[in-house]
Each structure stands twice: as C-alpha cells, then as structure tokens.
Design a protein around this motif. Sequence first.
Motif, PDB file in Angstrom:
ATOM      1  N   PHE A  82      78.600  84.749  77.093  1.00  0.00           N
ATOM      2  CA  PHE A  82      77.580  85.749  76.767  1.00  0.00           C
ATOM      3  C   PHE A  82      76.621  85.960  77.931  1.00  0.00           C
ATOM      4  CE2 PHE A  82      73.637  87.215  74.772  1.00  0.00           C
ATOM      5  CZ  PHE A  82      74.123  88.265  74.014  1.00  0.00           C
ATOM      6  N   ILE A  83      76.099  84.872  78.485  1.00  0.00           N
ATOM      7  CA  ILE A  83      75.134  85.021  79.580  1.00  0.00           C
ATOM      8  C   ILE A  83      75.823  85.522  80.844  1.00  0.00           C
ATOM      9  CG2 ILE A  83      73.572  83.270  78.659  1.00  0.00           C
ATOM     10  CD1 ILE A  83      74.607  81.295  80.678  1.00  0.00           C
ATOM     11  N   THR A  84      77.128  85.227  80.986  1.00  0.00           N
ATOM     12  CA  THR A  84      77.865  85.724  82.146  1.00  0.00           C
ATOM     13  C   THR A  84      78.117  87.223  82.039  1.00  0.00           C
ATOM     14  OG1 THR A  84      78.959  83.580  82.429  1.00  0.00           O
ATOM     15  CG2 THR A  84      79.970  85.481  83.512  1.00  0.00           C
ATOM     16  N   PHE A 103      60.284  91.006  74.638  1.00  0.00           N
ATOM     17  CA  PHE A 103      60.665  89.600  74.677  1.00  0.00           C
ATOM     18  C   PHE A 103      59.650  88.726  73.935  1.00  0.00           C
ATOM     19  CE2 PHE A 103      59.869  85.486  76.695  1.00  0.00           C
ATOM     20  CZ  PHE A 103      61.104  84.877  76.576  1.00  0.00           C
ATOM     21  N   THR A 104      58.360  88.920  74.209  1.00  0.00           N
ATOM     22  CA  THR A 104      57.335  88.078  73.576  1.00  0.00           C
ATOM     23  C   THR A 104      57.319  88.263  72.062  1.00  0.00           C
ATOM     24  OG1 THR A 104      55.679  89.782  74.062  1.00  0.00           O
ATOM     25  CG2 THR A 104      55.863  87.951  75.607  1.00  0.00           C
ATOM     26  N   HIS A 124      68.637  79.540  60.252  1.00  0.00           N
ATOM     27  CA  HIS A 124      69.348  79.343  61.516  1.00  0.00           C
ATOM     28  C   HIS A 124      70.096  80.604  61.935  1.00  0.00           C
ATOM     29  CE1 HIS A 124      68.694  75.214  62.720  1.00  0.00           C
ATOM     30  NE2 HIS A 124      68.776  74.842  61.450  1.00  0.00           N
ATOM     31  N   ILE A 125      70.697  81.298  60.984  1.00  0.00           N
ATOM     32  CA  ILE A 125      71.393  82.541  61.290  1.00  0.00           C
ATOM     33  C   ILE A 125      70.420  83.580  61.825  1.00  0.00           C
ATOM     34  CG2 ILE A 125      72.625  84.502  60.251  1.00  0.00           C
ATOM     35  CD1 ILE A 125      73.975  82.494  58.362  1.00  0.00           C
ATOM     36  N   LYS A 126      69.248  83.664  61.193  1.00  0.00           N
ATOM     37  CA  LYS A 126      68.237  84.627  61.622  1.00  0.00           C
ATOM     38  C   LYS A 126      67.778  84.342  63.050  1.00  0.00           C
ATOM     39  CE  LYS A 126      65.108  87.877  61.172  1.00  0.00           C
ATOM     40  NZ  LYS A 126      65.484  89.302  61.158  1.00  0.00           N
ATOM     41  N   VAL A 127      67.497  83.064  63.343  1.00  0.00           N
ATOM     42  CA  VAL A 127      67.063  82.689  64.691  1.00  0.00           C
ATOM     43  C   VAL A 127      68.169  82.970  65.715  1.00  0.00           C
ATOM     44  CG1 VAL A 127      66.413  80.757  66.180  1.00  0.00           C
ATOM     45  CG2 VAL A 127      65.390  80.983  63.918  1.00  0.00           C
ATOM     46  N   TYR A 133      70.038  88.910  70.291  1.00  0.00           N
ATOM     47  CA  TYR A 133      69.497  90.238  70.600  1.00  0.00           C
ATOM     48  C   TYR A 133      68.516  90.159  71.770  1.00  0.00           C
ATOM     49  CZ  TYR A 133      66.958  94.613  70.131  1.00  0.00           C
ATOM     50  OH  TYR A 133      66.360  95.822  70.378  1.00  0.00           O
ATOM     51  N   LEU A 134      67.693  89.108  71.779  1.00  0.00           N
ATOM     52  CA  LEU A 134      66.713  88.907  72.849  1.00  0.00           C
ATOM     53  C   LEU A 134      67.410  88.809  74.198  1.00  0.00           C
ATOM     54  CD1 LEU A 134      63.738  86.412  72.723  1.00  0.00           C
ATOM     55  CD2 LEU A 134      65.274  86.438  74.651  1.00  0.00           C
ATOM     56  N   LEU A 135      68.450  87.993  74.270  1.00  0.00           N
ATOM     57  CA  LEU A 135      69.160  87.792  75.540  1.00  0.00           C
ATOM     58  C   LEU A 135      69.874  89.062  75.990  1.00  0.00           C
ATOM     59  CD1 LEU A 135      70.672  84.221  75.032  1.00  0.00           C
ATOM     60  CD2 LEU A 135      68.900  84.884  76.651  1.00  0.00           C
ATOM     61  N   SER A 136      70.490  89.768  75.046  1.00  0.00           N
ATOM     62  CA  SER A 136      71.194  90.995  75.416  1.00  0.00           C
ATOM     63  C   SER A 136      70.208  92.057  75.889  1.00  0.00           C
ATOM     64  CB  SER A 136      72.017  91.522  74.242  1.00  0.00           C
ATOM     65  OG  SER A 136      71.193  91.842  73.136  1.00  0.00           O
ATOM     66  N   SER A 137      69.012  92.113  75.285  1.00  0.00           N
ATOM     67  CA  SER A 137      67.994  93.070  75.715  1.00  0.00           C
ATOM     68  C   SER A 137      67.548  92.773  77.134  1.00  0.00           C
ATOM     69  CB  SER A 137      66.788  93.023  74.764  1.00  0.00           C
ATOM     70  OG  SER A 137      67.154  93.404  73.465  1.00  0.00           O
TER      71      SER A 137
END
Length: 257
Positions: A82-84, A103-104, A124-127, A133-137
């Motif tokens: 994912f991060i790659t 992000f904040t 846990h699913i929500k987090v 979504y945060l990382l993809s944004s």
Amino acid sequence: MGYFPEAKYHYRERPEGCDTAIIIYCANGEGWVELNHQDRFLLNKHTLFVIPPGTPHRYGADEVNPWSIYWFHVKGEEVLSFITSFHLSEGPLQIPLDSFLEFTDLFEHCYVLLSNKTYSTLYHIKVAQTTRYLLSSLGLSSIRTKEEERKELYLEKTIHYMHHNLSKSPTLLELANVAGLSVQHFNYLFKQEIGYPPIDYFLRIKMQRAGQLLDLTDQTIKEISHGLGINDPYYFSRLFKKVNGSSPTEYRNRKKG
C-alpha cells in the motif's frame, strides 16, 4: 499513535527495525531520520516520512529547532504494498497545507477512537479504514505536488530556452521537444499556466527585448528586427505596436524615466 509538540531531545533507535510501518508527520520544526545505518533524511515543516517495516532506523529532533510530530504505527498484510503503490516510502514528502488540515482531522478521529480503549472489532475496523483513507489521501496529495514540480520544470526549461535563443524562430514542435512533451500536451500546459500559447509568448519576449534595445542602443529598427530573427521589418513594427501599444519609432522617441 501520538503527537509530540516541540519534542526537544526526542530520539528513538531500533537497530533491527520493527514489524510495523512507522509514519512520521513533521508539523513544525525540524528533525531527521536515518535508515539502514547509512541513509539520512532531513524533515521540516509539513513533511511526511514513512519507515517501512523491518527497516533498521533511528530518528530524532533537531537540537536547535525541535520538531512537532504526529506519529503512528501501521501493521497488516497489505501495508508494504500500500505505501509503495502511493510512493510513500521514497523519502521525505512535502505535503500541501490543505492536505495537512485533512490529516489532522482524520488523525484526531482515530486518536479519539483508540483513547476510548474500546477494543471491539467494529472500532478496529473503523480505525483501520480511516487510517487507510488518511494514507491514500497523503499519497495522492504528494503525487499532485510532484506533478506540479514537473510542470514547473517543463515550463522553466522552455522559457529559459526562449530567452537564450531570441534570434531564432523555432516551431511549436521544436519548443515541445525542448520540454520533452507532445505538441498537444505542451501547448495545453503552457497556455494553461502562462496564459499565452508558446509561440505568442515567445514573440512577446522578443518584443520586450526589442524595447530594451530601442532604449539602450543606437541600432536601427531593421537591425533590431533581424537580430531577433524577424526578417520583415514591417511585420516586426506591427507586432511591436500590438504588444507595446506604439510603433518602434514612437516608443524610441517617447521620454521615459
């Protein structure tokens, strides 16, 4: 996950790495990250850095201007791919201000959920979904930033060529080749960013130079025209008047200063 404001003397070292990816977002100040006992990266305001899982590392705050950082660990089977895929592990990424505000908000949302210490599957699913979504944004915003940098490089390279080749009359294809773009994409990009088509803008640069030569030299209008790659002095005079509002002769005779 957590937030360390002005974290003076902050330092962590993991010689063997860890089984999670570590995301560090420097909101203010400065710091550094070292990977694999050799590669060292500097972080400053609105810079994101991702330490891949299993990577030896150490990091710390700058002694003079210590960083304020948001940090969190992410673990899962898809984390590395994912991060790659979003180019998040290619070194420090400069993040635009609007993405930082998003992000904040997302970070705070995850932090509140985890602070409730409710360890149900739904929490846990929500987090996990919010973090994804945060990382993809962040990844998409960094890609957009790189695209803007490339766009500026294309334009800067072309405009530099124009200023150093005022005696030439290149075609649109030749200018596109200088930028390394297709004619259609180059023409669209140039007009969108500069406000004029490339050839039109090049002629305006020539007329700007013509005005300087009329002010600072005794060259005739014909000599200036030929020196700028325009062999027809009458066409040159019409073009000069169109751009500057007066003929070359009127321009030269006008009192300035």
